[in-house]
Design a protein around this motif. Structure first.
Motif, PDB file in Angstrom:
ATOM      1  N   LEU A   1       3.405  10.246   5.152  1.00 52.16           N
ATOM      2  CA  LEU A   1       3.899  10.755   6.425  1.00 52.16           C
ATOM      3  C   LEU A   1       5.353  10.319   6.566  1.00 52.16           C
ATOM      4  O   LEU A   1       5.850   9.496   5.795  1.00 52.16           O
ATOM      5  N   GLU A   2       6.025  10.831   7.559  1.00 51.48           N
ATOM      6  CA  GLU A   2       7.446  10.489   7.712  1.00 51.48           C
ATOM      7  C   GLU A   2       7.639   9.226   8.536  1.00 51.48           C
ATOM      8  O   GLU A   2       8.653   9.053   9.211  1.00 51.48           O
ATOM      9  N   GLY A   3       6.698   8.363   8.461  1.00 58.25           N
ATOM     10  CA  GLY A   3       6.787   7.090   9.150  1.00 58.25           C
ATOM     11  C   GLY A   3       5.832   6.096   8.518  1.00 58.25           C
ATOM     12  O   GLY A   3       4.879   6.470   7.820  1.00 58.25           O
ATOM     13  N   PHE A   4       6.079   4.828   8.734  1.00 54.42           N
ATOM     14  CA  PHE A   4       5.246   3.764   8.171  1.00 54.42           C
ATOM     15  C   PHE A   4       3.904   3.722   8.894  1.00 54.42           C
ATOM     16  O   PHE A   4       3.848   3.707  10.124  1.00 54.42           O
ATOM     17  N   VAL A   5       2.808   3.709   8.126  1.00 54.73           N
ATOM     18  CA  VAL A   5       1.458   3.694   8.694  1.00 54.73           C
ATOM     19  C   VAL A   5       0.702   2.489   8.156  1.00 54.73           C
ATOM     20  O   VAL A   5       0.756   2.181   6.961  1.00 54.73           O
ATOM     21  N   GLN A   6      -0.013   1.802   9.036  1.00 54.33           N
ATOM     22  CA  GLN A   6      -0.828   0.656   8.643  1.00 54.33           C
ATOM     23  C   GLN A   6      -2.216   1.141   8.228  1.00 54.33           C
ATOM     24  O   GLN A   6      -3.032   1.514   9.059  1.00 54.33           O
ATOM     25  N   PHE A   7      -2.477   1.131   6.916  1.00 56.50           N
ATOM     26  CA  PHE A   7      -3.779   1.551   6.410  1.00 56.50           C
ATOM     27  C   PHE A   7      -4.708   0.370   6.158  1.00 56.50           C
ATOM     28  O   PHE A   7      -5.927   0.527   6.129  1.00 56.50           O
ATOM     29  N   LEU A   8      -4.124  -0.821   5.933  1.00 58.44           N
ATOM     30  CA  LEU A   8      -4.930  -2.020   5.714  1.00 58.44           C
ATOM     31  C   LEU A   8      -5.023  -2.774   7.030  1.00 58.44           C
ATOM     32  O   LEU A   8      -4.130  -3.528   7.409  1.00 58.44           O
ATOM     33  N   ILE A   9      -6.105  -2.567   7.748  1.00 63.19           N
ATOM     34  CA  ILE A   9      -6.260  -3.148   9.081  1.00 63.19           C
ATOM     35  C   ILE A   9      -6.760  -4.583   8.980  1.00 63.19           C
ATOM     36  O   ILE A   9      -7.293  -4.987   7.933  1.00 63.19           O
ATOM     37  N   PRO A  10      -6.597  -5.397  10.017  1.00 59.96           N
ATOM     38  CA  PRO A  10      -7.120  -6.764  10.005  1.00 59.96           C
ATOM     39  C   PRO A  10      -8.607  -6.779   9.655  1.00 59.96           C
ATOM     40  O   PRO A  10      -9.388  -5.972  10.149  1.00 59.96           O
ATOM     41  N   GLY A  11      -8.970  -7.685   8.760  1.00 59.04           N
ATOM     42  CA  GLY A  11     -10.346  -7.759   8.291  1.00 59.04           C
ATOM     43  C   GLY A  11     -10.556  -7.091   6.946  1.00 59.04           C
ATOM     44  O   GLY A  11     -11.578  -7.306   6.289  1.00 59.04           O
ATOM     45  N   HIS A  12      -9.594  -6.261   6.522  1.00 60.25           N
ATOM     46  CA  HIS A  12      -9.711  -5.602   5.213  1.00 60.25           C
ATOM     47  C   HIS A  12      -9.595  -6.640   4.106  1.00 60.25           C
ATOM     48  O   HIS A  12      -8.706  -7.487   4.117  1.00 60.25           O
TER      49      HIS A  12
ATOM     50  N   CYS B   1       0.834  -1.198   0.000  1.00 63.71           N
ATOM     51  CA  CYS B   1       0.000   0.000   0.000  1.00 63.71           C
ATOM     52  C   CYS B   1       0.876   1.259   0.000  1.00 63.71           C
ATOM     53  O   CYS B   1       0.609   2.219  -0.738  1.00 63.71           O
ATOM     54  N   LEU B   2       1.923   1.254   0.813  1.00 63.35           N
ATOM     55  CA  LEU B   2       2.853   2.387   0.843  1.00 63.35           C
ATOM     56  C   LEU B   2       3.514   2.576  -0.521  1.00 63.35           C
ATOM     57  O   LEU B   2       3.623   3.705  -1.028  1.00 63.35           O
ATOM     58  N   LEU B   3       3.942   1.482  -1.132  1.00 66.26           N
ATOM     59  CA  LEU B   3       4.593   1.563  -2.440  1.00 66.26           C
ATOM     60  C   LEU B   3       3.660   2.154  -3.498  1.00 66.26           C
ATOM     61  O   LEU B   3       4.096   2.901  -4.370  1.00 66.26           O
ATOM     62  N   SER B   4       2.384   1.823  -3.405  1.00 69.53           N
ATOM     63  CA  SER B   4       1.435   2.350  -4.390  1.00 69.53           C
ATOM     64  C   SER B   4       1.364   3.868  -4.336  1.00 69.53           C
ATOM     65  O   SER B   4       1.208   4.530  -5.371  1.00 69.53           O
ATOM     66  N   VAL B   5       1.490   4.430  -3.150  1.00 70.42           N
ATOM     67  CA  VAL B   5       1.452   5.892  -2.995  1.00 70.42           C
ATOM     68  C   VAL B   5       2.760   6.508  -3.472  1.00 70.42           C
ATOM     69  O   VAL B   5       2.767   7.527  -4.173  1.00 70.42           O
ATOM     70  N   MET B   6       3.881   5.894  -3.135  1.00 70.91           N
ATOM     71  CA  MET B   6       5.176   6.421  -3.541  1.00 70.91           C
ATOM     72  C   MET B   6       5.361   6.373  -5.055  1.00 70.91           C
ATOM     73  O   MET B   6       6.097   7.186  -5.631  1.00 70.91           O
TER      74      MET B   6
ATOM     75  N   LEU C   1      -5.604  -3.817  -4.120  1.00 72.33           N
ATOM     76  CA  LEU C   1      -5.659  -3.774  -2.651  1.00 72.33           C
ATOM     77  C   LEU C   1      -7.032  -3.359  -2.130  1.00 72.33           C
ATOM     78  O   LEU C   1      -7.317  -3.567  -0.952  1.00 72.33           O
ATOM     79  N   GLN C   2      -7.835  -2.760  -3.031  1.00 69.63           N
ATOM     80  CA  GLN C   2      -9.064  -2.100  -2.569  1.00 69.63           C
ATOM     81  C   GLN C   2      -8.699  -1.117  -1.452  1.00 69.63           C
ATOM     82  O   GLN C   2      -9.354  -1.039  -0.401  1.00 69.63           O
ATOM     83  N   ALA C   3      -7.627  -0.375  -1.711  1.00 71.30           N
ATOM     84  CA  ALA C   3      -7.065   0.515  -0.690  1.00 71.30           C
ATOM     85  C   ALA C   3      -7.991   1.687  -0.412  1.00 71.30           C
ATOM     86  O   ALA C   3      -8.610   2.234  -1.333  1.00 71.30           O
ATOM     87  N   PRO C   4      -8.105   2.097   0.835  1.00 70.40           N
ATOM     88  CA  PRO C   4      -8.939   3.258   1.176  1.00 70.40           C
ATOM     89  C   PRO C   4      -8.307   4.546   0.656  1.00 70.40           C
ATOM     90  O   PRO C   4      -7.086   4.654   0.557  1.00 70.40           O
ATOM     91  N   LYS C   5      -9.132   5.520   0.316  1.00 66.36           N
ATOM     92  CA  LYS C   5      -8.645   6.792  -0.210  1.00 66.36           C
ATOM     93  C   LYS C   5      -7.714   7.497   0.774  1.00 66.36           C
ATOM     94  O   LYS C   5      -6.805   8.217   0.377  1.00 66.36           O
ATOM     95  N   ARG C   6      -7.945   7.278   2.046  1.00 65.59           N
ATOM     96  CA  ARG C   6      -7.151   7.979   3.050  1.00 65.59           C
ATOM     97  C   ARG C   6      -5.684   7.544   3.053  1.00 65.59           C
ATOM     98  O   ARG C   6      -4.846   8.181   3.709  1.00 65.59           O
ATOM     99  N   CYS C   7      -5.365   6.485   2.320  1.00 65.30           N
ATOM    100  CA  CYS C   7      -3.961   6.026   2.305  1.00 65.30           C
ATOM    101  C   CYS C   7      -3.091   6.923   1.430  1.00 65.30           C
ATOM    102  O   CYS C   7      -1.867   6.842   1.495  1.00 65.30           O
TER     103      CYS C   7
END
Length: 334
Positions: free
Chosen positions: A230-241, A199-204, A220-226
């Motif tokens: 940010l200057e750190g790794f963020v988990q946007f795909l939570i368990p159950g996604h 998901c991070l790579l898709s944004v970069m 990924l069916q990634a959420p728009k909010r991804c």
């Protein structure tokens, strides 16, 4: 902007604005490059040397591959060259075997073993070490783009996918999934982390390969909010996604295609023959023109000698015009 345009945009035009005395906003930053050459020479639209936008589509190579390669070899600090062999190499090694391999193997494993659903993640010290390394690459990526070092930015993306591939190889989730409950849980944590790295790579990738970026987020069916860095790794795909259907992002380009494309875009032949003996090239034409100018300026060369050399020059121009497919010749030197 190429380096030959820098003096105008940084000196001449700003001076004009200052001279106008009309409170114009002046330039304070500019992104310029050195020259991009073609193979062992230079691009030339008039001589059909090199691939251009109107013919790139006919090569059956996706636009994002061209975008990736041109930015990968962007001449930011010195002249660089477009090479078909190198484009094929970068596609097959960096995109197919590195970036594409990491993303596809991660999402296929998630689909085949966890019903396309991100499982609960209980990260280990090893996982957090990986996240620290990814965060380092992410910060370097952001710094590079802010400093307009676009070429460097793409290398940090490839570093992250390379780290991801190494992490998968080291942990071997295909073995863990067949083991105990704890091992299956470990496999789930690992692959959930890899999905979030994807998901991070898709944004970069968005500034470099927008179509590929969109394809990854669809898979990924990634959420728009991804779509924020940010200057750190963020988990946007939570368990159950639940993700979509994984499909390969890149395909192999055969090595022999590089030679075919090189020959296709090598341009028109720049030489022919006069009286079956003298080869006419642009270099010889230039030498003959210089000779005529020298004879005319010397002041002690007879008109008959000058006329003979001028006639040669005109014939060479005609012959070169035929060789290059041009029906126009320059006016006779007087």
């Amino acid at each position: 902007m190429a380096k030959d345009n820098v003096p105008f945009h940084t000196v001449i035009f700003p001076c004009s604005l200052i001279g106008a005395d009309d409170n114009y906003i002046l330039l304070n930053n500019i992104s310029a490059t050195e020259y991009l050459n073609y193979e062992d020479g230079k691009f030339s639209k008039s001589r059909s040397v090199g691939v251009f936008g109107d013919s790139a589509h006919d090569t059956d190579i996706p636009a994002d591959i061209y975008r990736f390669y041109l930015l990968y070899v962007r001449p930011e600090t010195q002249d660089s060259a477009f090479s078909w062999a190198d484009l094929v190499l970068k596609n097959n090694s960096e995109l197919l075997n590195n970036l594409g391999n990491f993303i596809n193997r991660s999402l296929m494993f998630l689909k085949n073993n966890f019903d396309s659903t991100v499982p609960p993640m209980d990260l280990t010290v090893e996982d957090f070490s990986l996240i620290a390394l990814i965060t380092r690459e992410l910060k370097a990526y952001i710094s590079s783009l802010e400093a307009q070092r676009i070429r460097d930015g793409i290398r940090f993306i490839l570093n992250i996918s390379r780290l991801g591939n190494a992490h998968i190889q080291a942990n071997q989730p295909w073995k863990l999934i067949k083991g105990s409950a704890d091992e299956k849980s470990r496999a789930g944590s690992l692959i959930g982390l890899c999905a979030n790295i994807t998901c991070l790579l898709s944004v970069m990738l968005q500034p470099y390969m927008p179509t590929v970026s969109s394809q990854i987020q669809q898979q990924l069916q990634a959420p728009k909010r991804c779509n924020v860095l940010l200057e750190g790794f963020v988990q946007f795909l939570i368990p159950g996604h639940k993700i979509g259907k994984p499909v390969p992002l890149f395909s192999k380009i055969e090595n022999n295609k590089a030679q075919v494309l090189k020959e296709t875009f090598q341009g028109k032949q720049q030489q022919t023959k006069i009286d079956g003996s003298v080869k006419v090239t642009e270099e010889l034409l230039s030498k003959q023109a210089n000779l005529v100018r020298t004879l005319k300026s010397s002041g002690n060369t007879s008109k008959e000698v000058i006329d003979v050399e001028v006639k040669k020059l005109i014939e060479m121009r005609k012959e070169l015009g035929i060789a290059t497919g041009s029906s126009k010749t320059k006016k006779k030197d007087k």
